[in-house]
Design a protein around this motif. Sequence first.
Motif, PDB file in Angstrom:
ATOM      1  N   THR A 305       0.789  -1.037   0.046  1.00 32.36           N
ATOM      2  CA  THR A 305       0.072  -0.202  -0.055  1.00 32.36           C
ATOM      3  C   THR A 305       0.833   1.300  -0.005  1.00 32.36           C
ATOM      4  O   THR A 305       0.699   2.306  -0.835  1.00 32.36           O
ATOM      5  N   VAL A 306       1.872   1.313   0.947  1.00 30.24           N
ATOM      6  CA  VAL A 306       2.638   2.659   1.112  1.00 30.24           C
ATOM      7  C   VAL A 306       3.573   2.846  -0.208  1.00 30.24           C
ATOM      8  O   VAL A 306       3.863   3.838  -0.599  1.00 30.24           O
ATOM      9  N   LYS A 307       4.000   1.500  -0.729  1.00 31.07           N
ATOM     10  CA  LYS A 307       4.781   1.840  -1.732  1.00 31.07           C
ATOM     11  C   LYS A 307       3.881   2.312  -3.124  1.00 31.07           C
ATOM     12  O   LYS A 307       4.641   3.080  -3.907  1.00 31.07           O
ATOM     13  N   ALA A 308       2.777   1.766  -3.016  1.00 29.59           N
ATOM     14  CA  ALA A 308       1.884   2.457  -4.335  1.00 29.59           C
ATOM     15  C   ALA A 308       1.386   3.781  -4.221  1.00 29.59           C
ATOM     16  O   ALA A 308       1.606   4.652  -5.142  1.00 29.59           O
ATOM     17  N   PHE A 310       3.477   5.978  -2.614  1.00 28.41           N
ATOM     18  CA  PHE A 310       4.705   6.725  -2.884  1.00 28.41           C
ATOM     19  C   PHE A 310       5.084   6.833  -4.487  1.00 28.41           C
ATOM     20  O   PHE A 310       5.979   7.457  -4.848  1.00 28.41           O
ATOM     21  N   GLY A 311       4.713   5.885  -5.220  1.00 28.07           N
ATOM     22  CA  GLY A 311       4.928   5.729  -6.550  1.00 28.07           C
ATOM     23  C   GLY A 311       6.227   4.662  -6.574  1.00 28.07           C
ATOM     24  O   GLY A 311       6.690   4.804  -7.736  1.00 28.07           O
ATOM     25  N   ALA A 312       6.372   3.968  -5.752  1.00 29.72           N
ATOM     26  CA  ALA A 312       7.391   2.938  -5.696  1.00 29.72           C
ATOM     27  C   ALA A 312       7.222   1.569  -6.253  1.00 29.72           C
ATOM     28  O   ALA A 312       7.839   0.677  -6.684  1.00 29.72           O
ATOM     29  N   ALA A 313       5.732   1.502  -6.445  1.00 33.58           N
ATOM     30  CA  ALA A 313       5.216   0.384  -7.194  1.00 33.58           C
ATOM     31  C   ALA A 313       4.106   0.767  -8.294  1.00 33.58           C
ATOM     32  O   ALA A 313       3.256   1.528  -7.570  1.00 33.58           O
ATOM     33  N   PRO A 314       3.903   0.008  -8.979  1.00 33.00           N
ATOM     34  CA  PRO A 314       2.862   0.528 -10.079  1.00 33.00           C
ATOM     35  C   PRO A 314       1.528   0.189  -9.486  1.00 33.00           C
ATOM     36  O   PRO A 314       1.308  -1.056  -8.800  1.00 33.00           O
ATOM     37  N   TRP A 330       2.144   7.782  -9.744  1.00 34.64           N
ATOM     38  CA  TRP A 330       3.113   8.774  -9.418  1.00 34.64           C
ATOM     39  C   TRP A 330       4.688   8.171  -9.437  1.00 34.64           C
ATOM     40  O   TRP A 330       4.705   7.067  -9.791  1.00 34.64           O
ATOM     41  N   ASP A 331       5.775   8.873  -9.323  1.00 37.39           N
ATOM     42  CA  ASP A 331       6.911   8.225  -9.173  1.00 37.39           C
ATOM     43  C   ASP A 331       7.551   8.822  -7.863  1.00 37.39           C
ATOM     44  O   ASP A 331       7.102   9.918  -7.453  1.00 37.39           O
ATOM     45  N   PRO A 332       8.637   8.118  -7.069  1.00 37.33           N
ATOM     46  CA  PRO A 332       9.167   8.777  -6.021  1.00 37.33           C
ATOM     47  C   PRO A 332       9.388  10.053  -6.186  1.00 37.33           C
ATOM     48  O   PRO A 332       9.278  11.121  -5.064  1.00 37.33           O
ATOM     49  N   ALA A 333      10.165  10.610  -7.216  1.00 40.41           N
ATOM     50  CA  ALA A 333      10.574  12.083  -7.185  1.00 40.41           C
ATOM     51  C   ALA A 333       9.388  12.931  -7.343  1.00 40.41           C
ATOM     52  O   ALA A 333       9.551  13.793  -6.649  1.00 40.41           O
ATOM     53  N   ALA A 334       8.266  12.609  -8.024  1.00 44.60           N
ATOM     54  CA  ALA A 334       7.220  13.392  -7.976  1.00 44.60           C
ATOM     55  C   ALA A 334       6.232  13.450  -6.928  1.00 44.60           C
ATOM     56  O   ALA A 334       5.903  14.475  -6.331  1.00 44.60           O
ATOM     57  N   ALA A 335       6.382  12.377  -6.123  1.00 44.91           N
ATOM     58  CA  ALA A 335       5.907  12.272  -4.556  1.00 44.91           C
ATOM     59  C   ALA A 335       6.740  13.180  -3.757  1.00 44.91           C
ATOM     60  O   ALA A 335       6.058  13.848  -2.998  1.00 44.91           O
ATOM     61  N   GLY A 339       5.487  16.681  -1.367  1.00 41.39           N
ATOM     62  CA  GLY A 339       5.170  16.569   0.011  1.00 41.39           C
ATOM     63  C   GLY A 339       5.194  15.335   0.774  1.00 41.39           C
ATOM     64  O   GLY A 339       4.859  15.113   1.866  1.00 41.39           O
ATOM     65  N   LEU A 340       5.387  14.321   0.039  1.00 42.17           N
ATOM     66  CA  LEU A 340       5.630  12.806   0.520  1.00 42.17           C
ATOM     67  C   LEU A 340       7.293  12.552   0.828  1.00 42.17           C
ATOM     68  O   LEU A 340       8.020  12.936  -0.038  1.00 42.17           O
ATOM     69  N   ALA A 341       7.332  11.689   2.132  1.00 48.93           N
ATOM     70  CA  ALA A 341       8.665  11.118   2.227  1.00 48.93           C
ATOM     71  C   ALA A 341       8.432   9.871   2.950  1.00 48.93           C
ATOM     72  O   ALA A 341       7.778   9.627   3.458  1.00 48.93           O
ATOM     73  N   MET A 342       9.171   8.981   2.519  1.00 48.46           N
ATOM     74  CA  MET A 342       9.018   7.613   2.974  1.00 48.46           C
ATOM     75  C   MET A 342      10.423   6.972   3.338  1.00 48.46           C
ATOM     76  O   MET A 342      11.433   6.998   2.834  1.00 48.46           O
TER      77      MET A 342
END
Length: 503
Positions: A305-308, A310-314, A330-335, A339-342
């Motif tokens: 769920t959190v990877k989805a 954050f954009g780290a999983a499609p 999303w992708d992690p850079a855009a996330a 304003g997201l951090a993981m």
Amino acid sequence: MTPDATLEVREVRKHFAGVQALDNVDLILRPGEVHALVGENGAGKSTLIKLITGVHRPDGGAVHYRGAPVAFSGPREAQAAGISTIYQEVNLVPQRSVAGNLFLGREPVNRFGLIDRRRMHREARDILARYGITVDVRSRLGELGLGVQQMVAVARALATDAHVVIMDEPTSSLEPREVDLLLDVVDLLRQRQVAVLYVTHKLDEVFRACERVTVLRDGRLAHTGEVAATDRLRLVATMLGRDVDFVRRHGATTFTDEHRTAAGPPVLRAEGLTRAPRLRDVSLDVHAGEVVGLAGLLGSGRTETVKAVFGAAPVDAGTVTVGGLRKKRWDPAAAIRGGLAMVPEDRKAEGVIPELSVRDNIVLAALPRLSVAGFVSERRRAQLVDTFVERLRIKVASPAQKVRELSGGNQQKVLLARMLCLHPKVLILDEPTRGIDVGAKAEIQALIDDLAEQGLGVVLISSDLEEVVEGADRVLVLRDGAVAGVLHGDGITEEAVMRVIAS
């Protein structure tokens, strides 16, 4: 050795660098029996499999197979003796054909010593047909879906004359139809009097396919018994080390899908996240200053769920809204820009860079903000690092010290510092206190509380129920990739979480 046992593990012990991975564990597999092996992360399941198949040697105890003690030199020798293992991750060669994978290392040859491809293709079709798999055996394995690849791996393992088959999370990548097919194969093995060790985190499969179940917890044997005599709640409580009778005495705690009242719009909203077969229509939102916990057994869909998000999983479907911007992909850079951090679950594989210094690990994500015309301001970098080393109380000889030299708790603080450098609106923490000492754990828990009080939204995943219950304002309980229930306020208790998991 027990007279009717195909394989028996007696009081095995295994120790790794200060960790007792297995402590006097017993296991008996009988012909025609499907035996479930369950437990959370770190319970010892993988270590037990590796002791049986010769990857590791036990420090104590013994393994008996077909009436005699054995100490295999490795999986190849175990397989030659009749113990086949089917791993969660497909362990085949994607560039080779289906037939080539089925006969890898044992290809049929003609009288000239060359591979007899016609015979190999014919026998491959016959093998797959036994398990209801219809596929062009000449096609490259990597071009097929994960479900088909997993079934080919199963067929390869069963093509040998196996007396014991170990299935390690065999349905993790399968669709429901493919799960049904695999469980039909399990039933076929039962009829052939093959002993099956079925390692799974899916309780439905335990009760559907298995006669007996063994629970490991923290490297010890927590329970062995007949599945028919074990209810779901007791099984969940045993896996988590909780008192099931206390849960029963206090009755069910109600739960609801309604979100608690929070001021203002959410800073993060995920809607209908779906990624077959691991996620099914998962939705969550997080408000400023709120800690939202994700609870559930291993494999329930928490990390997915959190990877989805954050954009780290499609994802196949669903949207994520951050900072008012709603997107499907999303992708992690855009996330991060939104304003997201993981902080990921595996800090060694996905987090810290061990050969870099503490300073470089902390500022890694903030370099674009610290640079002017492509040059990084050393003064600003030093100020930033000093601020977070002091704020998070990172115990370090100097910022130039390599991060691999720090304790687990201080490595985790370095990761937290890296994410906080980004000034996020929402911080996602996946198992933030796993593998660290009690003192560091308490400091990180206090830091999470402080961050929430300062207005940061937090998503918290932890296998420690107490940590989620005490730290979260709202808890989403996941089961088999879907939200099974939502708990609020005084309704957030360990007993309530276990009841939702077991319901």
